[in-house]
Design an enzyme around this catalytic site. Structure first.
Site, mmCIF file in Angstrom:
data_model
loop_
_atom_site.group_PDB
_atom_site.id
_atom_site.type_symbol
_atom_site.label_atom_id
_atom_site.label_comp_id
_atom_site.label_asym_id
_atom_site.label_seq_id
_atom_site.Cartn_x
_atom_site.Cartn_y
_atom_site.Cartn_z
ATOM 1 C CG HIS A 43 -0.304 0.046 2.531
ATOM 2 N ND1 HIS A 43 0.415 -1.001 3.055
ATOM 3 C CD2 HIS A 43 -0.263 1.017 3.500
ATOM 4 C CE1 HIS A 43 0.860 -0.704 4.246
ATOM 5 N NE2 HIS A 43 0.464 0.528 4.545
ATOM 6 C CG ASP A 47 5.061 2.353 7.301
ATOM 7 O OD1 ASP A 47 4.277 2.773 6.438
ATOM 8 O OD2 ASP A 47 4.691 1.649 8.264
ATOM 9 C CG HIS A 48 4.295 -0.608 4.204
ATOM 10 N ND1 HIS A 48 4.246 -1.943 4.560
ATOM 11 C CD2 HIS A 48 3.796 0.070 5.269
ATOM 12 C CE1 HIS A 48 3.737 -2.056 5.772
ATOM 13 N NE2 HIS A 48 3.451 -0.846 6.226
ATOM 14 C CG HIS A 123 -4.090 0.104 6.321
ATOM 15 N ND1 HIS A 123 -4.122 0.199 7.689
ATOM 16 C CD2 HIS A 123 -2.989 0.816 5.922
ATOM 17 C CE1 HIS A 123 -3.093 0.913 8.097
ATOM 18 N NE2 HIS A 123 -2.400 1.307 7.048
ATOM 19 C CG ASP A 193 0.360 -1.448 7.698
ATOM 20 O OD1 ASP A 193 1.233 -2.335 7.705
ATOM 21 O OD2 ASP A 193 0.618 -0.254 7.874
#
Length: 291
Positions: A43, A47-48, A123, A193
């Site tokens: 996504h 942080d991804h 999410h 997430d």
């Protein structure tokens, strides 16, 4: 460190998410850059995926020439387009973006070694996990039977494909007599997430190893729901419902100086749970795993 995992299968590497600092962690592990052909992003949260610009640039500096395929939700396209236009225009390799429908459980990549399935997650933004399932292997040759019937080497490949062997005196020996069944296929599910999603259990199935986020303890269940995350207990309940062989929990909130509270909460529901740690290596075995 932010989210990033590598799956190694039959000498191929897949990268699941690419948080900031991924290339530094990659260097630490000593993995071969040239064996990475596919990156799967869950996504469009930093942080991804904030590690992509550095990773792509480093591979170019190291002389990469083979194409790279990036899979992910449509919402990562603006970020990826910006990175490619600003920093990757002079690369000697091509980067291909393949959109993933985060609402469907479907095959998003397949080759002779594996299938990669999307896993719809819930999410704050469109998000999906990924299920990596090994393709079935060939049967194993029974050396004692091969020697008994004097089967020549050139015929072994056909026997593995199911063809019988005909002896010089006219007997037909079925392939099942000359082989044993192939190893059971292995599977790994990566659920980043997400809210606790009961329907996910059927899609994950009896996976050998399940990674599931466990951002909060159950005392913060309301916060988890508000921010689109799961508790450690919910991650464990997902593993129990899916019949997973082992559970790895991660993506911990920084409020926890000691993640043992999350581990204990999960193990109370699903005993075969471990905490994700930097540089951890887990071998996926059939219905089991060892660190």
């Amino acid at each position: 460190m932010p989210s990033a995992q590598v799956v190694s299968l039959r000498d191929k590497l897949l990268l699941l998410d690419c948080g900031e600092g991924t290339q530094l962690q990659w260097r630490y592990t000593g993995l071969n850059w040239q064996k990475l052909a596919h990156i799967f992003i869950t996504h469009a949260h930093g942080d991804h995926l904030f590690g992509l610009p550095g990773l792509l640039s480093t591979m170019a500096l190291l002389g990469r020439t083979q194409p790279l395929f990036i899979h992910g939700p449509e919402t990562i396209r603006p970020f990826l387009d910006c990175v490619l236009q600003q920093f990757c225009a002079t690369f000697d390799y091509e980067v291909h973006y393949l959109p993933v429908d985060t609402t469907r459980h479907a095959i998003v990549h397949e080759d002779r070694s594996m299938q990669v399935w999307s896993l719809p997650l819930q999410h704050r933004v469109p998000c999906c996990g990924y299920l990596v399932r090994e393709q079935p292997g060939q049967p194993h040759i029974r050396r004692d039977r091969i020697d008994f019937y004097n089967v020549p080497t050139w015929a072994i490949g056909r026997i593995k494909m199911g063809h019988p062997w005909h002896t010089p005196d006219g007997r037909c020996i079925p392939a099942t007599e000359l082989t044993t069944p192939p190893d059971p296929v292995r599977a790994y599910a990566y659920c980043s997430d997400t809210l606790f999603t009961p329907a996910l259990a059927d899609m994950v199935g009896s996976v050998d190893v399940l990674y599931h986020e466990a951002t909060y303890a159950s005392t913060e269940a309301d916060r988890a729901a508000a921010y689109g995350h799961s508790t450690a207990a919910q991650a464990a309940e997902m593993a129990r419902r899916a019949g997973a062989g082992k559970l790895i929990i991660g993506h911990f909130s920084s409020r926890y100086d000691d993640e043992q509270i999350l581990l204990q909460e999960a193990q109370a529901i699903f005993p075969d749970t471990i905490l994700a740690e930097e540089h951890m290596q887990v071998q996926v075995l059939n219905g089991n795993s060892s660190k």
